[in-house]
Design a protein around this motif. Structure first.
Motif, PDB file in Angstrom:
ATOM      1  N   SER A  26       6.158 -86.844  32.535  1.00 48.96           N
ATOM      2  CA  SER A  26       6.203 -88.256  32.913  1.00 48.96           C
ATOM      3  C   SER A  26       6.998 -89.115  31.945  1.00 48.96           C
ATOM      4  O   SER A  26       7.552 -90.122  32.342  1.00 48.96           O
ATOM      5  CB  SER A  26       4.789 -88.826  33.037  1.00 48.96           C
ATOM      6  N   GLY A  27       7.085 -88.706  30.701  1.00 51.64           N
ATOM      7  CA  GLY A  27       7.744 -89.584  29.742  1.00 51.64           C
ATOM      8  C   GLY A  27       9.034 -89.085  29.173  1.00 51.64           C
ATOM      9  O   GLY A  27       9.907 -89.859  28.839  1.00 51.64           O
ATOM     10  N   LYS A  28       9.210 -87.787  29.066  1.00 53.95           N
ATOM     11  CA  LYS A  28      10.347 -87.279  28.318  1.00 53.95           C
ATOM     12  C   LYS A  28      11.347 -86.518  29.200  1.00 53.95           C
ATOM     13  O   LYS A  28      12.522 -86.775  29.162  1.00 53.95           O
ATOM     14  CB  LYS A  28       9.861 -86.338  27.198  1.00 53.95           C
ATOM     15  N   ARG A  38       4.817 -94.859  34.634  1.00 53.71           N
ATOM     16  CA  ARG A  38       4.383 -95.846  33.651  1.00 53.71           C
ATOM     17  C   ARG A  38       4.319 -97.248  34.252  1.00 53.71           C
ATOM     18  O   ARG A  38       3.470 -98.036  33.868  1.00 53.71           O
ATOM     19  CB  ARG A  38       5.293 -95.819  32.422  1.00 53.71           C
ATOM     20  N   LYS A  39       5.194 -97.573  35.203  1.00 56.27           N
ATOM     21  CA  LYS A  39       5.139 -98.877  35.855  1.00 56.27           C
ATOM     22  C   LYS A  39       3.848 -99.020  36.653  1.00 56.27           C
ATOM     23  O   LYS A  39       3.279-100.093  36.742  1.00 56.27           O
ATOM     24  CB  LYS A  39       6.334 -99.069  36.793  1.00 56.27           C
ATOM     25  N   ASN A  40       3.386 -97.920  37.250  1.00 59.59           N
ATOM     26  CA  ASN A  40       2.192 -97.953  38.081  1.00 59.59           C
ATOM     27  C   ASN A  40       0.900 -97.885  37.278  1.00 59.59           C
ATOM     28  O   ASN A  40      -0.171 -98.082  37.826  1.00 59.59           O
ATOM     29  CB  ASN A  40       2.214 -96.800  39.095  1.00 59.59           C
ATOM     30  N   SER A  45      -4.109 -97.795  30.438  1.00 59.63           N
ATOM     31  CA  SER A  45      -3.719 -96.415  30.752  1.00 59.63           C
ATOM     32  C   SER A  45      -2.392 -96.079  30.087  1.00 59.63           C
ATOM     33  O   SER A  45      -2.212 -94.993  29.549  1.00 59.63           O
ATOM     34  CB  SER A  45      -3.586 -96.214  32.261  1.00 59.63           C
ATOM     35  N   ARG A  46      -1.477 -97.006  30.125  1.00 63.93           N
ATOM     36  CA  ARG A  46      -0.173 -96.799  29.494  1.00 63.93           C
ATOM     37  C   ARG A  46      -0.338 -96.661  27.984  1.00 63.93           C
ATOM     38  O   ARG A  46       0.273 -95.799  27.357  1.00 63.93           O
ATOM     39  CB  ARG A  46       0.766 -97.967  29.817  1.00 63.93           C
ATOM     40  N   THR A  47      -1.194 -97.486  27.403  1.00 55.49           N
ATOM     41  CA  THR A  47      -1.447 -97.412  25.965  1.00 55.49           C
ATOM     42  C   THR A  47      -2.052 -96.061  25.599  1.00 55.49           C
ATOM     43  O   THR A  47      -1.634 -95.431  24.629  1.00 55.49           O
ATOM     44  CB  THR A  47      -2.370 -98.557  25.511  1.00 55.49           C
ATOM     45  N   VAL A  48      -3.021 -95.598  26.376  1.00 62.23           N
ATOM     46  CA  VAL A  48      -3.652 -94.303  26.107  1.00 62.23           C
ATOM     47  C   VAL A  48      -2.615 -93.180  26.247  1.00 62.23           C
ATOM     48  O   VAL A  48      -2.571 -92.261  25.429  1.00 62.23           O
ATOM     49  CB  VAL A  48      -4.872 -94.068  27.023  1.00 62.23           C
ATOM     50  N   SER A  49      -1.767 -93.275  27.250  1.00 63.99           N
ATOM     51  CA  SER A  49      -0.700 -92.286  27.426  1.00 63.99           C
ATOM     52  C   SER A  49       0.218 -92.261  26.206  1.00 63.99           C
ATOM     53  O   SER A  49       0.592 -91.190  25.710  1.00 63.99           O
ATOM     54  CB  SER A  49       0.098 -92.617  28.685  1.00 63.99           C
ATOM     55  N   HIS A  86     -10.664 -93.319  29.115  1.00 66.47           N
ATOM     56  CA  HIS A  86      -9.622 -92.726  29.958  1.00 66.47           C
ATOM     57  C   HIS A  86      -9.530 -91.207  29.852  1.00 66.47           C
ATOM     58  O   HIS A  86      -9.180 -90.549  30.825  1.00 66.47           O
ATOM     59  CB  HIS A  86      -8.259 -93.345  29.636  1.00 66.47           C
ATOM     60  N   ILE A  87      -9.828 -90.654  28.699  1.00 67.57           N
ATOM     61  CA  ILE A  87      -9.660 -89.216  28.476  1.00 67.57           C
ATOM     62  C   ILE A  87     -11.004 -88.484  28.474  1.00 67.57           C
ATOM     63  O   ILE A  87     -11.067 -87.279  28.597  1.00 67.57           O
ATOM     64  CB  ILE A  87      -8.888 -88.956  27.155  1.00 67.57           C
ATOM     65  N   ASN A  88     -12.073 -89.223  28.342  1.00 63.10           N
ATOM     66  CA  ASN A  88     -13.428 -88.673  28.355  1.00 63.10           C
ATOM     67  C   ASN A  88     -13.723 -87.779  27.154  1.00 63.10           C
ATOM     68  O   ASN A  88     -14.512 -86.849  27.235  1.00 63.10           O
ATOM     69  CB  ASN A  88     -13.709 -87.930  29.667  1.00 63.10           C
TER      70      ASN A  88
END
Length: 150
Positions: A26-28, A38-40, A45-49, A86-88
């Motif tokens: 998703s990022g690289k 990332r827009k969605n 969630s974006r910060t955790v990612s 978010h990650i549990n």
């Protein structure tokens, strides 16, 4: 009881491998897909990612929750809370699982135990040894010998 702990570790290991794979894609690897994902995402969630990406890049360093939080201009309690939501799992547990996953990979690639310990961010051989045995049920040497024969 020991097999139950190993099964939980294997399941969590698989989960984090999949999460890591998703984050790489998703990022690289696929910028267009990553940008759309990332827009969605919500802001947290974006910060955790991004926190996961940061952890994976700095896995070999002695990183702390405070380091991660300050990187994203967050209070460390808030960073820990959103990560857990978010990650549990906690940031510390996530780092340990990622390090142990990397350690297993390095040992199977034929790296020495000392090289593996250093490349996974453990300053103390004893701490690495205890953590590895606790997470896998085998010492690093036993793990290397067992899986090199397979």
């Amino acid at each position: 009881m020991k097999n139950a702990k190993q099964n939980v570790f294997i399941k969590m290991n698989c989960f984090f491998e999949i999460m890591s794979w998703i984050h790489r894609i998703s990022g690289k690897t696929e910028p267009k897909i990553g940008e759309q994902i990332r827009k969605n995402m919500s802001g947290t969630s974006r910060t955790v990612s991004e926190m996961i990406d940061y952890i994976n890049v700095h896995l070999y360093e002695n990183i702390t929750i405070e380091d991660i939080a300050s990187q994203f201009y967050l209070n460390h309690d808030y960073a820990a809370r959103i990560f857990k939501k978010h990650i549990n799992t906690t940031i510390k547990q996530f780092i340990t699982i990622q390090r142990m996953t990397k350690a297993q990979q390095l040992l199977l690639e034929g790296k020495t135990i000392t090289e593996t310990q250093i490349n996974t961010g453990y300053g103390s051989y004893e701490h690495f040894f205890r953590t590895f045995k606790k997470m896998t049920g085998k010492t690093p040497k036993e793990y290397q010998e067992y899986y090199s024969d397979v």
